[in-house]
Design an enzyme around this catalytic site. Structure first.
Site, PDB file in Angstrom:
ATOM      1  N   CYS A  62       0.839  -1.207   0.000  1.00  0.00           N
ATOM      2  CA  CYS A  62       0.000   0.000   0.000  1.00  0.00           C
ATOM      3  C   CYS A  62       0.872   1.255   0.000  1.00  0.00           C
ATOM      4  CB  CYS A  62      -0.892  -0.018   1.241  1.00  0.00           C
ATOM      5  SG  CYS A  62      -1.752   1.536   1.521  1.00  0.00           S
ATOM      6  N   TRP A 102      -7.383  -7.265   4.184  1.00  0.00           N
ATOM      7  CA  TRP A 102      -6.028  -7.518   4.677  1.00  0.00           C
ATOM      8  C   TRP A 102      -6.022  -8.590   5.755  1.00  0.00           C
ATOM      9  CZ3 TRP A 102      -2.829  -5.644   1.385  1.00  0.00           C
ATOM     10  CH2 TRP A 102      -3.029  -4.396   0.785  1.00  0.00           C
ATOM     11  N   VAL A 153      -5.386   0.033   5.680  1.00  0.00           N
ATOM     12  CA  VAL A 153      -4.091   0.282   6.291  1.00  0.00           C
ATOM     13  C   VAL A 153      -3.561   1.592   5.718  1.00  0.00           C
ATOM     14  CG1 VAL A 153      -3.452  -2.101   6.768  1.00  0.00           C
ATOM     15  CG2 VAL A 153      -2.962  -1.143   4.508  1.00  0.00           C
ATOM     16  N   GLU A 161      -4.896   7.635   8.905  1.00  0.00           N
ATOM     17  CA  GLU A 161      -4.644   8.496   7.746  1.00  0.00           C
ATOM     18  C   GLU A 161      -3.139   8.696   7.613  1.00  0.00           C
ATOM     19  OE1 GLU A 161      -6.102   9.840   5.050  1.00  0.00           O
ATOM     20  OE2 GLU A 161      -4.047  10.559   4.766  1.00  0.00           O
ATOM     21  N   TYR A 188      -5.257   5.174  -9.220  1.00  0.00           N
ATOM     22  CA  TYR A 188      -6.439   4.395  -8.801  1.00  0.00           C
ATOM     23  C   TYR A 188      -7.679   4.859  -9.557  1.00  0.00           C
ATOM     24  CZ  TYR A 188      -3.874   2.400  -4.853  1.00  0.00           C
ATOM     25  OH  TYR A 188      -2.978   1.706  -4.076  1.00  0.00           O
TER      26      TYR A 188
END
Ligand SMILES: N[C@@H](CCC(=O)N[C@@H](CS)C(=O)NCC(=O)O)C(=O)O
Length: 366
Positions: free
Chosen positions: A49, A103, A159, A174, A222
């Site tokens: 990530c 996850w 995550v 965050e 994304y």
């Protein structure tokens, strides 16, 4: 309400990917919600990530003396780390009505995972299980914290997670805020206290760069990959490559994106660039050009990758395996493209080559 993932964040008229804001937003520091203490906090990440990874890179950077090209133990001893398996699994496998995938923790000697569609064999290399809560899924951490994320259409089980062992709850999920906390609030414990990734003199510049790099590049890839309507993809694609062109130009004039000093704006940009050629070009259809075709971007990525604290947080096996094996809607058979680094990401390849960025003045090494 069915628990959700980022893939459901495209359910709007335009078919655009709209990333939802994080839900836990407490702060660690002097006169803040939680005190800075060594050994009290634990960070849950995925090496894949980009958002979680910049938090890990900050920990390593605060622990490394850049000019010595050494990576010493520092914040690594102060904040614990758990690393999930790259391949999403069903998070309530015993509940036939719960379809959520997400996850999952694994220990290095656990058997390989398959994709939720039952394909492939993905060993838990470089995973670190949850020794704090013994959780099997990141979802469990949200549930221990009495959170409805994932069930709530406004959020999901994401995550990074910064966890407080004392009150047994999530402090913050965050990454932008977690990076700032690690940068400034743990200096009493950090080996490399002098490294400031958000220096006062550059804050305005960093903020204004983040304002376009985040929507068009970090989240832009994304927006290309998760779009479910052509127009939404077209728009994201154009914005992405306009911004990459802009970076290529800026990086022809200065060593780092906000000037001649390494800052958090570089950590953000780097995370997308290092994943770009191996994953995004093929998986998210961001195929106007490879980063390696652009001289300034290429040398910039090499420069950053070769900083030990940053390079140490890059795990190509996790990066490739996660994206390609976790979204059946996009890649049902979980085939991982070989690219430059091989399907298992083991070949370091392109980014270890010498770079030409020493031609610029660099405050960090002056
Ligand atoms: N705003 C968050 C975004 C984090 C995020 O979206 N993480 C992704 C992985 S790259 C995630 O965990 N997604 C879980 C899901 O989609 O269910 C941050 O920057 O910390």
């Amino acid at each position: 309400m069915q628990a959700r993932t980022a893939l459901e964040e495209t359910e709007n008229d335009k078919g655009e990917f709209k990333r939802k804001d994080a839900t836990f937003r407490k702060w660690i520091g002097k006169d803040k919600d939680f005190p800075a203490e060594a050994g009290r906090y634990h960070l849950y990440i995925s090496w894949a990530c980009p958002w979680a990874n910049r938090c890990a890179a900050t920990i390593y950077l605060k622990a490394s003396a850049r000019h010595l090209q050494l990576c010493m133990q520092g914040l690594e001893d102060v904040v614990g780390l758990s690393v999930v398996h790259p391949t999403w699994q069903k998070t309530k496998p015993d509940d036939p009505n719960d379809e959520h995938t997400g996850w999952t923790f694994a220990a290095p000697d656990d058997p390989p995972f398959t994709s939720v569609t039952g394909f492939g064999s993905f060993p838990p290399h470089e995973c670190i299980p949850d020794t704090v809560n013994g959780a099997k899924y990141v979802r469990d951490l949200y549930e221990i914290s009495n959170d409805t994320s994932g069930k709530d259409p406004e959020s999901k089980y994401s995550v990074p997670v910064l966890w407080d062992k004392k009150t047994k709850t999530i402090v913050n999920n965050e990454s932008a805020e977690i990076v700032r906390m690690f940068n400034s609030e743990f200096n009493d414990f950090a080996k490399n206290q002098d490294l400031d990734l958000y220096p006062e003199a550059l804050q305005k510049e960093i903020d204004s760069i983040n304002e376009w790099v985040y929507p068009t590049i970090n989240n832009g890839v994304y927006r290309c990959g998760f779009a479910i309507k052509q127009e939404a993809y077209n728009e994201a694609f154009k914005e992405l490559f306009d911004s990459l062109d802009r970076c290529e130009e800026i990086l022809g004039k200065q060593r780092y994106i906000a000037g001649n000093q390494l800052t958090e704006a570089d950590l953000r940009l780097f995370q997308t660039l290092i994943r770009f050629d191996e994953v995004y070009v093929v998986y998210f259809k961001t195929n106007k050009y490879f980063i390696r075709e652009k001289p300034n971007l290429t040398n910039y990525v090499r420069d950053l990758y070769q900083i030990p604290g940053i390079g140490k947080a890059v795990h190509m096996y996790h990066i490739k395996t996660h994206y390609l094996t976790s979204h059946p809607r996009l890649n049902y058979y979980a085939i991982v493209p070989a690219g430059q680094t091989g399907p298992d990401g083991s070949d370091k390849g392109w980014w270890t080559e010498p770079h030409d960025r020493d031609r610029f003045a660099d405050k960090a090494t002056a």
